[in-house]
Scaffold this motif. Sequence first.
Motif, mmCIF file in Angstrom:
data_model
loop_
_atom_site.group_PDB
_atom_site.id
_atom_site.type_symbol
_atom_site.label_atom_id
_atom_site.label_comp_id
_atom_site.label_asym_id
_atom_site.label_seq_id
_atom_site.Cartn_x
_atom_site.Cartn_y
_atom_site.Cartn_z
ATOM 1 N N SER A 168 0.494 -1.178 0.207
ATOM 2 C CA SER A 168 0.058 -0.178 -0.038
ATOM 3 C C SER A 168 0.882 0.726 -0.116
ATOM 4 C CB SER A 168 -0.913 0.168 1.837
ATOM 5 O OG SER A 168 -0.164 0.041 1.904
ATOM 6 N N GLU A 169 0.171 2.378 0.066
ATOM 7 C CA GLU A 169 1.276 3.182 -0.326
ATOM 8 C C GLU A 169 1.742 3.866 0.956
ATOM 9 O OE1 GLU A 169 1.665 5.739 -2.506
ATOM 10 O OE2 GLU A 169 1.082 3.647 -3.778
ATOM 11 N N SER A 170 0.984 3.664 2.395
ATOM 12 C CA SER A 170 1.402 3.996 3.674
ATOM 13 C C SER A 170 2.435 3.174 3.710
ATOM 14 C CB SER A 170 0.333 3.098 4.531
ATOM 15 O OG SER A 170 -0.088 2.009 4.781
ATOM 16 N N GLN A 171 2.563 1.448 3.212
ATOM 17 C CA GLN A 171 3.616 0.236 3.635
ATOM 18 C C GLN A 171 5.085 0.995 2.832
ATOM 19 O OE1 GLN A 171 1.467 -2.380 2.442
ATOM 20 N NE2 GLN A 171 2.086 -3.141 4.213
ATOM 21 N N LYS A 172 4.804 2.041 1.622
ATOM 22 C CA LYS A 172 6.076 2.243 0.600
ATOM 23 C C LYS A 172 6.159 3.386 1.619
ATOM 24 C CE LYS A 172 4.285 0.345 -3.548
ATOM 25 N NZ LYS A 172 3.482 1.181 -4.959
ATOM 26 N N LYS A 173 5.716 4.568 1.906
ATOM 27 C CA LYS A 173 6.129 5.604 3.044
ATOM 28 C C LYS A 173 7.163 5.193 3.895
ATOM 29 C CE LYS A 173 4.440 10.230 4.798
ATOM 30 N NZ LYS A 173 3.339 10.691 5.222
ATOM 31 N N LYS A 174 6.410 4.095 4.374
ATOM 32 C CA LYS A 174 6.956 3.575 5.953
ATOM 33 C C LYS A 174 8.522 3.830 5.234
ATOM 34 C CE LYS A 174 7.560 2.301 10.008
ATOM 35 N NZ LYS A 174 7.475 3.485 11.116
ATOM 36 N N ASN A 175 8.180 1.956 3.819
ATOM 37 C CA ASN A 175 10.017 1.983 3.511
ATOM 38 C C ASN A 175 10.795 3.064 3.494
ATOM 39 O OD1 ASN A 175 9.122 -1.353 4.079
ATOM 40 N ND2 ASN A 175 8.522 -1.349 2.238
ATOM 41 N N LYS A 176 10.574 3.989 2.826
ATOM 42 C CA LYS A 176 11.491 4.785 2.473
ATOM 43 C C LYS A 176 11.484 5.516 3.172
ATOM 44 C CE LYS A 176 11.115 6.947 -1.663
ATOM 45 N NZ LYS A 176 10.297 7.348 -3.234
ATOM 46 N N GLU A 177 11.337 6.191 4.359
ATOM 47 C CA GLU A 177 11.132 6.770 5.534
ATOM 48 C C GLU A 177 12.725 5.505 6.663
ATOM 49 O OE1 GLU A 177 8.016 6.924 8.313
ATOM 50 O OE2 GLU A 177 7.285 8.969 6.850
ATOM 51 N N MET A 178 11.999 5.092 6.286
ATOM 52 C CA MET A 178 13.381 3.536 7.370
ATOM 53 C C MET A 178 14.448 3.528 6.393
ATOM 54 S SD MET A 178 10.970 0.666 8.161
ATOM 55 C CE MET A 178 12.138 -0.871 8.079
ATOM 56 N N ALA A 179 14.716 3.701 4.604
ATOM 57 C CA ALA A 179 15.644 3.559 4.108
ATOM 58 C C ALA A 179 16.239 4.590 4.458
ATOM 59 C CB ALA A 179 15.395 3.739 2.610
ATOM 60 N N SER A 180 15.868 5.727 4.339
ATOM 61 C CA SER A 180 16.443 7.228 4.886
ATOM 62 C C SER A 180 17.457 7.284 5.933
ATOM 63 C CB SER A 180 15.324 8.359 4.367
ATOM 64 O OG SER A 180 15.049 8.333 5.458
ATOM 65 N N ASP A 181 16.453 6.436 7.159
ATOM 66 C CA ASP A 181 17.252 6.411 8.367
ATOM 67 C C ASP A 181 18.280 5.712 8.326
ATOM 68 O OD1 ASP A 181 15.023 8.247 9.123
ATOM 69 O OD2 ASP A 181 14.317 6.471 10.428
ATOM 70 N N ARG A 182 18.293 4.586 7.695
ATOM 71 C CA ARG A 182 19.360 3.529 7.281
ATOM 72 C C ARG A 182 21.031 3.549 7.097
ATOM 73 N NH1 ARG A 182 17.336 -0.410 3.882
ATOM 74 N NH2 ARG A 182 15.961 -0.980 5.597
ATOM 75 N N ILE A 183 20.357 5.204 6.124
ATOM 76 C CA ILE A 183 21.440 5.259 5.345
ATOM 77 C C ILE A 183 22.133 6.809 5.904
ATOM 78 C CG2 ILE A 183 22.178 7.281 3.541
ATOM 79 C CD1 ILE A 183 19.922 6.053 1.679
ATOM 80 N N PHE A 184 21.395 7.409 6.513
ATOM 81 C CA PHE A 184 22.708 8.500 8.088
ATOM 82 C C PHE A 184 22.536 7.849 8.860
ATOM 83 C CE2 PHE A 184 22.022 10.601 12.246
ATOM 84 C CZ PHE A 184 22.668 11.247 11.118
ATOM 85 N N VAL A 185 22.309 6.255 9.136
ATOM 86 C CA VAL A 185 23.145 5.624 10.552
ATOM 87 C C VAL A 185 24.410 5.271 9.316
ATOM 88 C CG1 VAL A 185 22.965 3.856 11.794
ATOM 89 C CG2 VAL A 185 21.137 5.361 11.891
ATOM 90 N N GLU A 186 23.899 4.774 8.794
ATOM 91 C CA GLU A 186 25.206 4.009 7.663
ATOM 92 C C GLU A 186 26.698 5.177 7.399
ATOM 93 O OE1 GLU A 186 24.139 1.462 4.157
ATOM 94 O OE2 GLU A 186 23.352 -0.160 5.932
#
Length: 73
Positions: free
Chosen positions: A10-28
């Motif tokens: 769903s769109e909300s799941q895609k949005k959540k995945n995108k947020e998690m990916a950007s957080d992961r990039i920052f931590v890495e």
Amino acid sequence: MKKPKRGELSESQKKKNKEMASDRIFVEYLIRILKIFRVASERFRLKPSKYEQIIMTICGLVRFRIGALVMAL
């Protein structure tokens, strides 16, 4: 969230995945900067009692480098 077989997210799941990916990039990115100082990536050869003081100093330098005001622990 992983896409189910033969299904779509769903769109909300895609949005959540995108947020998690950007957080992961920052931590890495932060981990990469810490490894530049080689304390987090190699064996620590000083007294164990000094490790926390040194790692916190390096974290302060990283924080200064990225311009962050607050470091989340």
